[in-house]
Design a protein around this motif. Structure first.
Motif, PDB file in Angstrom:
ATOM      1  N   PHE A  20       2.470   0.490   5.737  1.00  0.00           N
ATOM      2  CA  PHE A  20       2.596  -0.082   4.394  1.00  0.00           C
ATOM      3  C   PHE A  20       2.193  -1.557   4.450  1.00  0.00           C
ATOM      4  CE2 PHE A  20       5.397   3.540   4.031  1.00  0.00           C
ATOM      5  CZ  PHE A  20       5.223   3.956   2.718  1.00  0.00           C
ATOM      6  N   LYS A  21       1.816  -2.089   3.306  1.00  0.00           N
ATOM      7  CA  LYS A  21       1.513  -3.515   3.191  1.00  0.00           C
ATOM      8  C   LYS A  21       2.513  -4.160   2.252  1.00  0.00           C
ATOM      9  CE  LYS A  21      -2.131  -6.835   2.071  1.00  0.00           C
ATOM     10  NZ  LYS A  21      -3.550  -7.024   1.655  1.00  0.00           N
ATOM     11  N   ILE A  22       3.074  -5.302   2.653  1.00  0.00           N
ATOM     12  CA  ILE A  22       4.050  -6.006   1.823  1.00  0.00           C
ATOM     13  C   ILE A  22       3.313  -6.743   0.706  1.00  0.00           C
ATOM     14  CG2 ILE A  22       5.861  -7.752   1.795  1.00  0.00           C
ATOM     15  CD1 ILE A  22       6.560  -5.205   3.348  1.00  0.00           C
ATOM     16  N   PRO A  23       3.572  -6.373  -0.559  1.00  0.00           N
ATOM     17  CA  PRO A  23       2.805  -6.955  -1.665  1.00  0.00           C
ATOM     18  C   PRO A  23       3.476  -8.147  -2.345  1.00  0.00           C
ATOM     19  CG  PRO A  23       4.012  -5.056  -2.457  1.00  0.00           C
ATOM     20  CD  PRO A  23       4.401  -5.241  -0.999  1.00  0.00           C
ATOM     21  N   SER A  24       4.778  -8.348  -2.098  1.00  0.00           N
ATOM     22  CA  SER A  24       5.502  -9.382  -2.831  1.00  0.00           C
ATOM     23  C   SER A  24       6.414 -10.160  -1.891  1.00  0.00           C
ATOM     24  CB  SER A  24       6.337  -8.763  -3.954  1.00  0.00           C
ATOM     25  OG  SER A  24       7.476  -8.106  -3.425  1.00  0.00           O
ATOM     26  N   SER A  25       7.044 -11.211  -2.434  1.00  0.00           N
ATOM     27  CA  SER A  25       7.888 -12.086  -1.617  1.00  0.00           C
ATOM     28  C   SER A  25       9.365 -11.724  -1.683  1.00  0.00           C
ATOM     29  CB  SER A  25       7.703 -13.539  -2.076  1.00  0.00           C
ATOM     30  OG  SER A  25       8.070 -13.685  -3.439  1.00  0.00           O
ATOM     31  N   SER A  26       9.703 -10.536  -2.149  1.00  0.00           N
ATOM     32  CA  SER A  26      11.114 -10.187  -2.344  1.00  0.00           C
ATOM     33  C   SER A  26      11.891 -10.061  -1.040  1.00  0.00           C
ATOM     34  CB  SER A  26      11.238  -8.882  -3.134  1.00  0.00           C
ATOM     35  OG  SER A  26      10.806  -7.781  -2.364  1.00  0.00           O
ATOM     36  N   MET A  27      11.187  -9.879   0.098  1.00  0.00           N
ATOM     37  CA  MET A  27      11.877  -9.737   1.392  1.00  0.00           C
ATOM     38  C   MET A  27      11.688 -10.954   2.304  1.00  0.00           C
ATOM     39  SD  MET A  27      13.805  -7.111   1.709  1.00  0.00           S
ATOM     40  CE  MET A  27      13.969  -6.986   3.485  1.00  0.00           C
ATOM     41  N   VAL A  28      11.140 -12.044   1.745  1.00  0.00           N
ATOM     42  CA  VAL A  28      11.059 -13.287   2.514  1.00  0.00           C
ATOM     43  C   VAL A  28      12.486 -13.775   2.793  1.00  0.00           C
ATOM     44  CG1 VAL A  28      10.304 -15.699   2.393  1.00  0.00           C
ATOM     45  CG2 VAL A  28       8.822 -13.884   1.498  1.00  0.00           C
ATOM     46  N   PRO A  29      12.800 -14.282   3.987  1.00  0.00           N
ATOM     47  CA  PRO A  29      11.893 -14.627   5.089  1.00  0.00           C
ATOM     48  C   PRO A  29      11.686 -13.521   6.117  1.00  0.00           C
ATOM     49  CG  PRO A  29      14.053 -15.482   5.579  1.00  0.00           C
ATOM     50  CD  PRO A  29      14.171 -14.804   4.227  1.00  0.00           C
ATOM     51  N   THR A  30      12.312 -12.350   5.928  1.00  0.00           N
ATOM     52  CA  THR A  30      12.173 -11.267   6.905  1.00  0.00           C
ATOM     53  C   THR A  30      10.756 -10.727   6.945  1.00  0.00           C
ATOM     54  OG1 THR A  30      14.481 -10.658   6.497  1.00  0.00           O
ATOM     55  CG2 THR A  30      13.108  -9.043   7.641  1.00  0.00           C
ATOM     56  N   LEU A  56       6.835 -11.150   5.051  1.00  0.00           N
ATOM     57  CA  LEU A  56       6.006 -12.023   4.237  1.00  0.00           C
ATOM     58  C   LEU A  56       4.916 -11.228   3.526  1.00  0.00           C
ATOM     59  CD1 LEU A  56       5.504 -15.045   6.677  1.00  0.00           C
ATOM     60  CD2 LEU A  56       7.435 -14.545   5.146  1.00  0.00           C
ATOM     61  N   VAL A  57       4.414 -11.792   2.442  1.00  0.00           N
ATOM     62  CA  VAL A  57       3.292 -11.169   1.737  1.00  0.00           C
ATOM     63  C   VAL A  57       2.121 -11.034   2.702  1.00  0.00           C
ATOM     64  CG1 VAL A  57       1.637 -11.418  -0.142  1.00  0.00           C
ATOM     65  CG2 VAL A  57       4.011 -12.112  -0.482  1.00  0.00           C
ATOM     66  N   GLY A  58       1.549  -9.835   2.771  1.00  0.00           N
ATOM     67  CA  GLY A  58       0.430  -9.583   3.677  1.00  0.00           C
ATOM     68  C   GLY A  58       0.821  -8.946   4.986  1.00  0.00           C
ATOM     69  N   ASP A  59       2.120  -8.886   5.297  1.00  0.00           N
ATOM     70  CA  ASP A  59       2.550  -8.176   6.501  1.00  0.00           C
ATOM     71  C   ASP A  59       2.178  -6.704   6.391  1.00  0.00           C
ATOM     72  OD1 ASP A  59       3.629 -10.383   7.723  1.00  0.00           O
ATOM     73  OD2 ASP A  59       5.719  -9.882   7.295  1.00  0.00           O
ATOM     74  N   LEU A  60       1.584  -6.175   7.435  1.00  0.00           N
ATOM     75  CA  LEU A  60       1.315  -4.743   7.528  1.00  0.00           C
ATOM     76  C   LEU A  60       2.384  -4.153   8.439  1.00  0.00           C
ATOM     77  CD1 LEU A  60      -2.555  -4.933   7.982  1.00  0.00           C
ATOM     78  CD2 LEU A  60      -1.295  -4.473   5.878  1.00  0.00           C
ATOM     79  N   ILE A  61       3.195  -3.272   7.892  1.00  0.00           N
ATOM     80  CA  ILE A  61       4.359  -2.789   8.629  1.00  0.00           C
ATOM     81  C   ILE A  61       4.250  -1.302   8.921  1.00  0.00           C
ATOM     82  CG2 ILE A  61       5.819  -4.540   7.561  1.00  0.00           C
ATOM     83  CD1 ILE A  61       7.009  -2.260   5.829  1.00  0.00           C
ATOM     84  N   LEU A  62       5.038  -0.865   9.904  1.00  0.00           N
ATOM     85  CA  LEU A  62       5.184   0.552  10.207  1.00  0.00           C
ATOM     86  C   LEU A  62       6.559   1.019   9.765  1.00  0.00           C
ATOM     87  CD1 LEU A  62       3.606   1.044  13.750  1.00  0.00           C
ATOM     88  CD2 LEU A  62       2.715   1.836  11.552  1.00  0.00           C
ATOM     89  N   VAL A  63       6.604   2.225   9.217  1.00  0.00           N
ATOM     90  CA  VAL A  63       7.851   2.818   8.752  1.00  0.00           C
ATOM     91  C   VAL A  63       8.103   4.106   9.522  1.00  0.00           C
ATOM     92  CG1 VAL A  63       9.000   3.898   6.782  1.00  0.00           C
ATOM     93  CG2 VAL A  63       7.679   1.799   6.467  1.00  0.00           C
ATOM     94  N   ASN A  64       9.283   4.206  10.109  1.00  0.00           N
ATOM     95  CA  ASN A  64       9.687   5.405  10.832  1.00  0.00           C
ATOM     96  C   ASN A  64      10.066   6.479   9.815  1.00  0.00           C
ATOM     97  OD1 ASN A  64      11.338   7.359  12.212  1.00  0.00           O
ATOM     98  ND2 ASN A  64      11.479   5.927  13.919  1.00  0.00           N
ATOM     99  N   LYS A  65       9.336   7.610   9.824  1.00  0.00           N
ATOM    100  CA  LYS A  65       9.546   8.638   8.814  1.00  0.00           C
ATOM    101  C   LYS A  65      10.623   9.652   9.186  1.00  0.00           C
ATOM    102  CE  LYS A  65       7.427   9.016   5.572  1.00  0.00           C
ATOM    103  NZ  LYS A  65       6.092   9.524   5.196  1.00  0.00           N
ATOM    104  N   TYR A  66      11.056   9.672  10.460  1.00  0.00           N
ATOM    105  CA  TYR A  66      12.005  10.710  10.875  1.00  0.00           C
ATOM    106  C   TYR A  66      13.413  10.186  11.141  1.00  0.00           C
ATOM    107  CZ  TYR A  66      10.833   8.942  15.545  1.00  0.00           C
ATOM    108  OH  TYR A  66      10.625   8.129  16.632  1.00  0.00           O
ATOM    109  N   THR A  67      13.590   8.844  11.136  1.00  0.00           N
ATOM    110  CA  THR A  67      14.912   8.286  11.416  1.00  0.00           C
ATOM    111  C   THR A  67      15.982   8.875  10.515  1.00  0.00           C
ATOM    112  OG1 THR A  67      14.045   6.193  12.243  1.00  0.00           O
ATOM    113  CG2 THR A  67      16.279   6.159  11.398  1.00  0.00           C
ATOM    114  N   TYR A  68      15.677   9.000   9.225  1.00  0.00           N
ATOM    115  CA  TYR A  68      16.653   9.493   8.256  1.00  0.00           C
ATOM    116  C   TYR A  68      16.514  10.993   7.983  1.00  0.00           C
ATOM    117  CZ  TYR A  68      17.049   4.476   7.307  1.00  0.00           C
ATOM    118  OH  TYR A  68      17.223   3.117   7.418  1.00  0.00           O
ATOM    119  N   GLY A  69      15.783  11.711   8.841  1.00  0.00           N
ATOM    120  CA  GLY A  69      15.640  13.143   8.671  1.00  0.00           C
ATOM    121  C   GLY A  69      14.203  13.545   8.426  1.00  0.00           C
TER     122      GLY A  69
END
Length: 303
Positions: A104-114, A116-129
């Motif tokens: 996923f790509k972070i599109p907004s600043s709602s999670m700053v400072p953890t 940032l806008v433009g961060d390309l992140i990985l999401v674990n799809k099986y952690t929650y089942g």
């Protein structure tokens, strides 16, 4: 489903492409290739018979074209060749992003400072089942979201849109946010002041804190200029479980749902405004920044 939602559902597009290329690959492997082989065998038999007749008549024939005739008749049409080549790649990508990891790509600043806008992140799809692709129905339970997790989920007001926030309330929790401080189940969350955070884009300083959310330490931002109250919250489902006043709000999280907030507390549209996130909307747990083209130092895990 409208066109915009369809185009926004990459998993559905990928699934359709996988099915189409898979059907073409299957048909070619078990039917069309055999038909081409039969035509080639018939043409070669006719060619060999003609060469044999010429030989019996004392005529020497050129047999160099035999291989070309066979190759031409066995050659896959371009559209079949490309489909067969793409099918295993598309199937692998579909499996990886549906059951293991999705970018996923972070599109907004709602999670700053953890984040940032433009961060390309990985999401674990099986952690929650394990969930079925497209319909997102859980078929195998593994873990449940915990307070402090950074979670990607389908926006309750438009499930074609993915949101990312932090889990601050799990089913049964009573969340109180008063004067920009959290209380969870009657226990005040601890805050440690940190140096002010400079927003490079707006050249504005925000108050920065180390928040200990029931054992999960992470940084948050608050804006002293923003009010303590929540302006104009929606009449979301089960909004009667929340109460609002000039100092903040209090909510009791219903069964099977979660309360989400951004780390950039005064610059985040989250559960305070649009309500709870149902379990069926969960996409996965964010855990790693794999690229930020504007800042390579961002690469790595985060809390």
């Amino acid at each position: 489903m409208n066109l915009q939602a369809l185009l926004g559902n990459f998993a559905l597009i990928l699934f359709v492409l996988m099915v189409l290329t898979g059907v073409i690959w299957f048909m070619d492997t078990y039917f069309w290739s055999r038909q081409r082989r039969a035509k080639a065998d018939a043409a070669l038999a006719e060619f060999d018979a003609r060469i044999a007749k010429n030989a019996s008549d004392g005529v020497k024939s050129d047999t160099s074209s035999r291989a070309k005739i066979e190759a031409d008749l066995l050659r896959q049409p371009t559209w079949i060749e490309y489909s067969g080549s793409f099918f295993p790649v598309i199937a692998l990508v579909f499996f990886l992003r549906s059951f293991l990891y999705e970018p996923f790509k972070i599109p907004s600043s709602s999670m700053v400072p953890t984040l940032l806008v433009g961060d390309l992140i990985l999401v674990n799809k099986y952690t929650y089942g394990i969930r079925l692709p497209i319909v997102n129905k859980k078929i195998i339970s593994i873990n449940e979201p915990q307070r402090g997790d950074v979670m990607v989920f389908k926006y309750p007001k438009d499930t074609a849109v993915d949101y990312i926030k932090r889990v601050v309330g799990v089913p049964g929790d009573k969340i109180v946010y008063k004067n920009k401080h959290l209380t969870v189940n009657g226990k005040e969350v601890s805050y440690k002041p940190l140096p002010d955070y400079l927003d490079d884009e707006n050249l504005t300083y925000y108050k920065q804190w180390q928040e200990d959310l029931t054992g999960v330490d992470h940084k948050i931002l608050t804006d002293e200029r923003a009010p303590n109250f929540v302006p104009n919250p929606d009449a979301f489902p089960q909004h009667e479980l929340c109460s609002y006043n000039t100092e903040g709000f209090a909510c009791t999280v219903p069964a099977g749902q979660y309360f989400m907030m951004g780390d950039n507390r005064d610059n985040s549209l989250d559960s305070r405004y649009w309500g709870f996130v149902p379990d069926q909307n969960i996409v996965g747990k964010a855990f790693f920044v794999w690229m930020n083209l504007g800042n390579l130092k961002r690469i790595g895990s985060f809390h």
